[in-house]
Design an enzyme around this catalytic site. Structure first.
Site, PDB file in Angstrom:
ATOM      1  N   ASP A  95     -47.076   6.509  15.414  1.00  0.00           N
ATOM      2  CA  ASP A  95     -45.739   6.749  14.664  1.00  0.00           C
ATOM      3  C   ASP A  95     -45.436   8.594  14.896  1.00  0.00           C
ATOM      4  O   ASP A  95     -45.437   8.927  13.739  1.00  0.00           O
ATOM      5  CB  ASP A  95     -45.560   6.189  13.230  1.00  0.00           C
ATOM      6  CG  ASP A  95     -44.071   6.205  12.793  1.00  0.00           C
ATOM      7  OD1 ASP A  95     -43.021   6.412  13.860  1.00  0.00           O
ATOM      8  OD2 ASP A  95     -43.757   6.403  11.359  1.00  0.00           O
ATOM      9  N   GLU A 126     -36.723  12.408  13.085  1.00  0.00           N
ATOM     10  CA  GLU A 126     -36.454  11.176  12.899  1.00  0.00           C
ATOM     11  C   GLU A 126     -36.785  10.712  11.678  1.00  0.00           C
ATOM     12  O   GLU A 126     -36.088   9.776  10.598  1.00  0.00           O
ATOM     13  CB  GLU A 126     -37.151  10.207  13.940  1.00  0.00           C
ATOM     14  CG  GLU A 126     -36.794   8.764  13.812  1.00  0.00           C
ATOM     15  CD  GLU A 126     -37.593   7.782  12.769  1.00  0.00           C
ATOM     16  OE1 GLU A 126     -37.291   6.792  12.499  1.00  0.00           O
ATOM     17  OE2 GLU A 126     -38.778   8.442  12.337  1.00  0.00           O
ATOM     18  N   GLU A 127     -37.838  11.242  10.789  1.00  0.00           N
ATOM     19  CA  GLU A 127     -38.470  10.866   9.775  1.00  0.00           C
ATOM     20  C   GLU A 127     -37.533  11.290   8.418  1.00  0.00           C
ATOM     21  O   GLU A 127     -37.850  11.084   7.177  1.00  0.00           O
ATOM     22  CB  GLU A 127     -39.851  11.370   9.572  1.00  0.00           C
ATOM     23  CG  GLU A 127     -40.729  10.816  10.586  1.00  0.00           C
ATOM     24  CD  GLU A 127     -41.094   9.327  10.292  1.00  0.00           C
ATOM     25  OE1 GLU A 127     -40.573   8.668   9.583  1.00  0.00           O
ATOM     26  OE2 GLU A 127     -41.970   8.753  11.102  1.00  0.00           O
TER      27      GLU A 127
END
Length: 338
Positions: A95, A126-127
């Site tokens: 990830d 994104e996180e």
């Protein structure tokens, strides 16, 4: 290890060994841009915020019709790569740095076969807020399909749940704990709301399943011997229906509590292709924020069950298999024509 797997693992380890926790991606994007240029790609950087940039890599002079995408940032804490048996460990192994390496492997294969209508989009953040994806969506593009990479066990996702994060807060009045009748406990009000939350009939969907939630953060009070004047809880829902439907249910919670919307990401129905294993996933992705990049597909090696954990890993043969699947999927989508 066969040459394809060796190349993907080498690239993945180079990425994993650079700490790119959300907000600190600059070193990793600089390194990756250099590696992509060495491989013969045209690379452009899109500023996002501070020294953080998205990367767009293309093969030919024309805009690509199909773009592979994923994110280069990771959750904390950082830990470097290592190989144990047939598994690649490290923060980002599944990830999503292993996925990124597999997408580049597929691009290499397609380009070697003469295909120039493909490209790569690598985003930051994104996180933590999808800042990179939101910035990328402001770019003009003629892309027809976006093949996004997240750990799906090499299955094409048919749909993903949404996310709806709210902050519940209660106000009270401080008093000496020996005389609680002189105060109002904000903690008690918040607890009443959280207990009532368990009883709500949350939305369900025949494909996506049930709405679920986690009380991720709790805080309240100022000292053990003081009636707490304030308390709050952050609640993260995985949604299968529009957020306003859920908000109407929450507005009926006792307390009284104030409700603040923090994050809203809608559920997504995704494009699929025949001949691929499929699955529904409960996690969210950047896809809702990349609507300008064509019809979305979601595919990637590794399991989301080990993402964000201290045992994050991906099987090396899954990485090699992902190269095959990404290349096959791109060829089939390109064969469909305009």
């Amino acid at each position: 290890m066969d040459p394809v797997a060796a190349d993907v693992v080498g690239l993945a380890r180079g990425l994993i060994d650079i700490d790119s926790t959300s907000g600190r991606e600059a070193e990793a994007t600089d390194w990756l841009a250099g590696r992509l240029r060495e491989r013969g790609y045209r690379v452009t950087s899109q500023p996002v915020v501070d020294d953080r940039v998205n990367l767009i890599a293309t093969v030919g002079p024309a805009e690509p019709e199909i773009v592979f995408s994923t994110h280069i940032d990771c959750v904390p804490p950082f830990f470097p790569s290592r190989i144990e048996g047939d598994l690649l460990h490290g923060r980002g192994a599944c990830d999503a740095k292993g996925i990124l390496a597999a997408e580049i492997g597929a691009l290499d294969r397609l380009r070697a076969g003469g295909e120039t209508r493909v490209g790569l989009l690598v985003v930051v953040g994104e996180e933590h807020g999808s800042h990179g994806a939101r910035a990328a969506n402001r770019l003009a593009t003629r892309c027809r399909y976006l093949i996004n990479g997240e750990p799906t066990d090499n299955r094409l996702a048919t749909a993903t749940k949404g996310a709806y994060r709210v902050r519940l807060s209660a106000a009270g009045r401080a008093a000496h704990s020996a005389y609680p009748e002189l105060g109002e406990s904000a903690v008690e009000k918040l607890l009443d709301a959280l207990v009532a939350l368990r009883q709500l009939d949350l939305p369900a969907d025949p494909v996506l399943g049930a709405t679920t939630y986690t009380v991720g953060l709790l805080s309240g009070g100022v000292a053990p011997n003081v009636v707490p004047p304030a308390a709050e809880a952050d609640v993260n829902f995985r949604t299968v229906a529009p957020a306003p439907d859920l908000r109407r249910l929450l507005d009926g919670l006792p307390g009284p509590v104030a409700i603040e919307d923090v994050v809203v990401v809608p559920p997504v129905t995704l494009t699929t292709a025949p001949g691929f294993d499929t699955e529904v996933f409960a996690f969210t992705t950047d896809i809702p924020f990349l609507s300008a990049w064509g019809k979305p597909l979601l595919l990637g090696p590794g399991s989301v069950h080990v993402a964000h954990t201290a045992d994050e890993h991906v099987a090396i043969d899954e990485l090699a298999r992902a190269v095959d699947l990404y290349a096959k999927l791109a060829r089939e989508l390109l064969a469909e024509g305009g």
